[in-house]
Write a protein that holds these residues in place. Structure first.
Motif, mmCIF file in Angstrom:
data_model
loop_
_atom_site.group_PDB
_atom_site.id
_atom_site.type_symbol
_atom_site.label_atom_id
_atom_site.label_comp_id
_atom_site.label_asym_id
_atom_site.label_seq_id
_atom_site.Cartn_x
_atom_site.Cartn_y
_atom_site.Cartn_z
ATOM 1 N N PHE A 1 0.852 -1.191 0.000
ATOM 2 C CA PHE A 1 0.000 0.000 0.000
ATOM 3 C C PHE A 1 0.891 1.246 0.000
ATOM 4 N N VAL A 2 1.894 1.248 0.874
ATOM 5 C CA VAL A 2 2.786 2.415 0.985
ATOM 6 C C VAL A 2 3.551 2.602 -0.326
ATOM 7 N N PHE A 3 4.088 1.493 -0.851
ATOM 8 C CA PHE A 3 4.911 1.586 -2.067
ATOM 9 C C PHE A 3 4.102 2.157 -3.233
ATOM 10 N N TYR A 4 2.895 1.618 -3.446
ATOM 11 C CA TYR A 4 2.129 2.039 -4.625
ATOM 12 C C TYR A 4 1.452 3.397 -4.409
ATOM 13 N N ALA A 5 1.056 3.691 -3.169
ATOM 14 C CA ALA A 5 0.533 5.042 -2.898
ATOM 15 C C ALA A 5 1.637 6.069 -3.157
ATOM 16 N N ASP A 6 2.865 5.741 -2.732
ATOM 17 C CA ASP A 6 3.987 6.661 -2.957
ATOM 18 C C ASP A 6 4.211 6.907 -4.448
ATOM 19 N N ARG A 7 4.019 5.864 -5.247
ATOM 20 C CA ARG A 7 4.207 6.054 -6.694
ATOM 21 C C ARG A 7 3.171 7.018 -7.250
ATOM 22 N N ILE A 8 1.935 6.911 -6.782
ATOM 23 C CA ILE A 8 0.898 7.843 -7.274
ATOM 24 C C ILE A 8 1.188 9.259 -6.776
ATOM 25 N N ILE A 9 1.626 9.355 -5.522
ATOM 26 C CA ILE A 9 1.938 10.675 -4.957
ATOM 27 C C ILE A 9 3.027 11.351 -5.793
ATOM 28 N N ARG A 10 3.989 10.561 -6.207
ATOM 29 C CA ARG A 10 5.063 11.101 -7.042
ATOM 30 C C ARG A 10 4.506 11.666 -8.356
ATOM 31 N N LEU A 11 3.584 10.928 -8.968
ATOM 32 C CA LEU A 11 2.986 11.425 -10.216
ATOM 33 C C LEU A 11 2.228 12.732 -9.981
ATOM 34 N N LEU A 12 1.548 12.809 -8.839
ATOM 35 C CA LEU A 12 0.762 14.011 -8.529
ATOM 36 C C LEU A 12 1.677 15.218 -8.298
ATOM 37 N N VAL A 13 2.762 14.986 -7.550
ATOM 38 C CA VAL A 13 3.678 16.102 -7.276
ATOM 39 C C VAL A 13 4.311 16.579 -8.587
ATOM 40 N N GLU B 1 -4.499 31.938 -5.627
ATOM 41 C CA GLU B 1 -4.063 31.330 -6.897
ATOM 42 C C GLU B 1 -2.686 30.670 -6.788
ATOM 43 N N ARG B 2 -2.014 30.844 -5.624
ATOM 44 C CA ARG B 2 -0.711 30.164 -5.450
ATOM 45 C C ARG B 2 -0.856 28.870 -4.659
ATOM 46 N N ILE B 3 -2.096 28.439 -4.416
ATOM 47 C CA ILE B 3 -2.301 27.195 -3.661
ATOM 48 C C ILE B 3 -2.654 26.072 -4.631
ATOM 49 N N LEU B 4 -1.933 24.956 -4.526
ATOM 50 C CA LEU B 4 -2.249 23.759 -5.321
ATOM 51 C C LEU B 4 -2.593 22.647 -4.341
ATOM 52 N N PHE B 5 -3.794 22.157 -4.452
ATOM 53 C CA PHE B 5 -4.227 21.082 -3.544
ATOM 54 C C PHE B 5 -3.919 19.748 -4.219
ATOM 55 N N ILE B 6 -3.049 18.962 -3.575
ATOM 56 C CA ILE B 6 -2.565 17.710 -4.179
ATOM 57 C C ILE B 6 -3.251 16.545 -3.473
ATOM 58 N N ASN B 7 -3.928 15.715 -4.248
ATOM 59 C CA ASN B 7 -4.870 14.771 -3.652
ATOM 60 C C ASN B 7 -4.983 13.506 -4.498
ATOM 61 N N ILE C 1 -6.742 22.119 -8.101
ATOM 62 C CA ILE C 1 -6.814 20.795 -7.471
ATOM 63 C C ILE C 1 -6.201 19.798 -8.452
ATOM 64 N N ILE C 2 -5.147 19.106 -7.983
ATOM 65 C CA ILE C 2 -4.500 18.086 -8.815
ATOM 66 C C ILE C 2 -4.859 16.749 -8.187
ATOM 67 N N THR C 3 -5.522 15.889 -8.937
ATOM 68 C CA THR C 3 -5.992 14.628 -8.349
ATOM 69 C C THR C 3 -5.800 13.479 -9.327
ATOM 70 N N SER C 4 -5.832 12.247 -8.792
ATOM 71 C CA SER C 4 -5.669 11.107 -9.693
ATOM 72 C C SER C 4 -6.998 10.409 -9.968
ATOM 73 N N GLU C 5 -8.040 10.711 -9.179
ATOM 74 C CA GLU C 5 -9.315 10.012 -9.407
ATOM 75 C C GLU C 5 -10.466 10.764 -8.739
ATOM 76 N N VAL C 6 -11.607 10.797 -9.414
ATOM 77 C CA VAL C 6 -12.825 11.319 -8.790
ATOM 78 C C VAL C 6 -13.767 10.134 -8.625
#
Ligand code: URA
Length: 220
Positions: A38-50, A164-170, A190-195
């Protein structure tokens, strides 16, 4: 990376729904996935979001000289960034930000539901002193009702960070969370990987992945 905009929300950016991203999300949604995975794959998605968040920062022309003694006209980031994590689950995203931005300053806010009023209440905040001069990556993996995220944005605005300088990463949003956040702060990105589809009565995102903080930090 070409990010698809959700049509009715011009400041919501969904990561491209590649097979890779779908597979990563499937692993972290799976109830049988053990914590290390869970940690490994969540970290991979977080990296894509950042990485996607960094695509939203302005650049200015920058001239450098290559080792071949040739002048090259490239670009450099214009401003500086910092992170602010919404405790506790948002702290899971700090490492992903650090991997991409070495030495990045990271603030924290703790917001919890006030038992008397049932409203989100700020219990703690510690922000970089120069935060008003920076772009802020606000970190929280799950956007459910948006109550905590909205309160966290208020903290940033009180610290004179321009909206406008705030980016919400989710990682995962509920439709209600997006609607509440964008209505309150239309200029935030808002930067997200899924709704996902909706929330259940306990305000968990459905289909979701359960309690992100518990699964990431092993407290379930
Ligand atoms: N926070 C979580 O961890 N999961 C949800 O589904 C909603 C909020």
């Amino acid at each position: 990376m070409n990010c698809k905009k959700l049509e009715q929300y011009p400041n919501v950016f969904l990561l491209p729904q590649t097979n890779q991203l779908k597979a990563l999300l499937t692993i972290i949604r799976d109830r049988t996935t053990k914590r290390p995975d869970f940690v490994f794959y969540a970290d991979r998605i977080i990296r894509l979001l950042v990485e996607e968040g960094l695509n939203h920062l302005p650049v200015v022309p920058k001239k450098i000289t290559t080792p071949l003694d040739i002048e090259f006209e490239g670009v450099g980031f214009e401003g500086q960034i910092c992170g602010v994590s919404i405790m506790r689950a948002g702290e899971s995203m700090e490492q992903g930000l650090r991997h991409v931005c070495t030495g990045v300053r990271i603030g924290k806010v703790l917001i919890q539901r006030d038992e008397e009023t049932a409203m989100p209440k700020l219990y703690y905040s510690k922000l970089p002193l120069d935060i008003s001069d920076r772009y802020v990556f606000l970190l929280d993996p799950m956007l459910a009702t948006g109550g905590s995220a909205i309160e966290a944005v208020r903290v940033l605005l009180r610290a004179n960070v321009p909206e406008e300088r705030i980016l919400f990463i989710n990682l995962i949003c509920s439709p209600e969370g997006i609607s509440n956040m964008t209505a309150a702060f239309p200029k935030i990105r808002i930067i997200t990987s899924e709704v996902d589809e909706c929330m259940n009565e306990q305000k968990f995102i459905v289909p979701g992945l359960g309690d992100f903080g518990d699964r990431y930090f092993g407290t379930n």
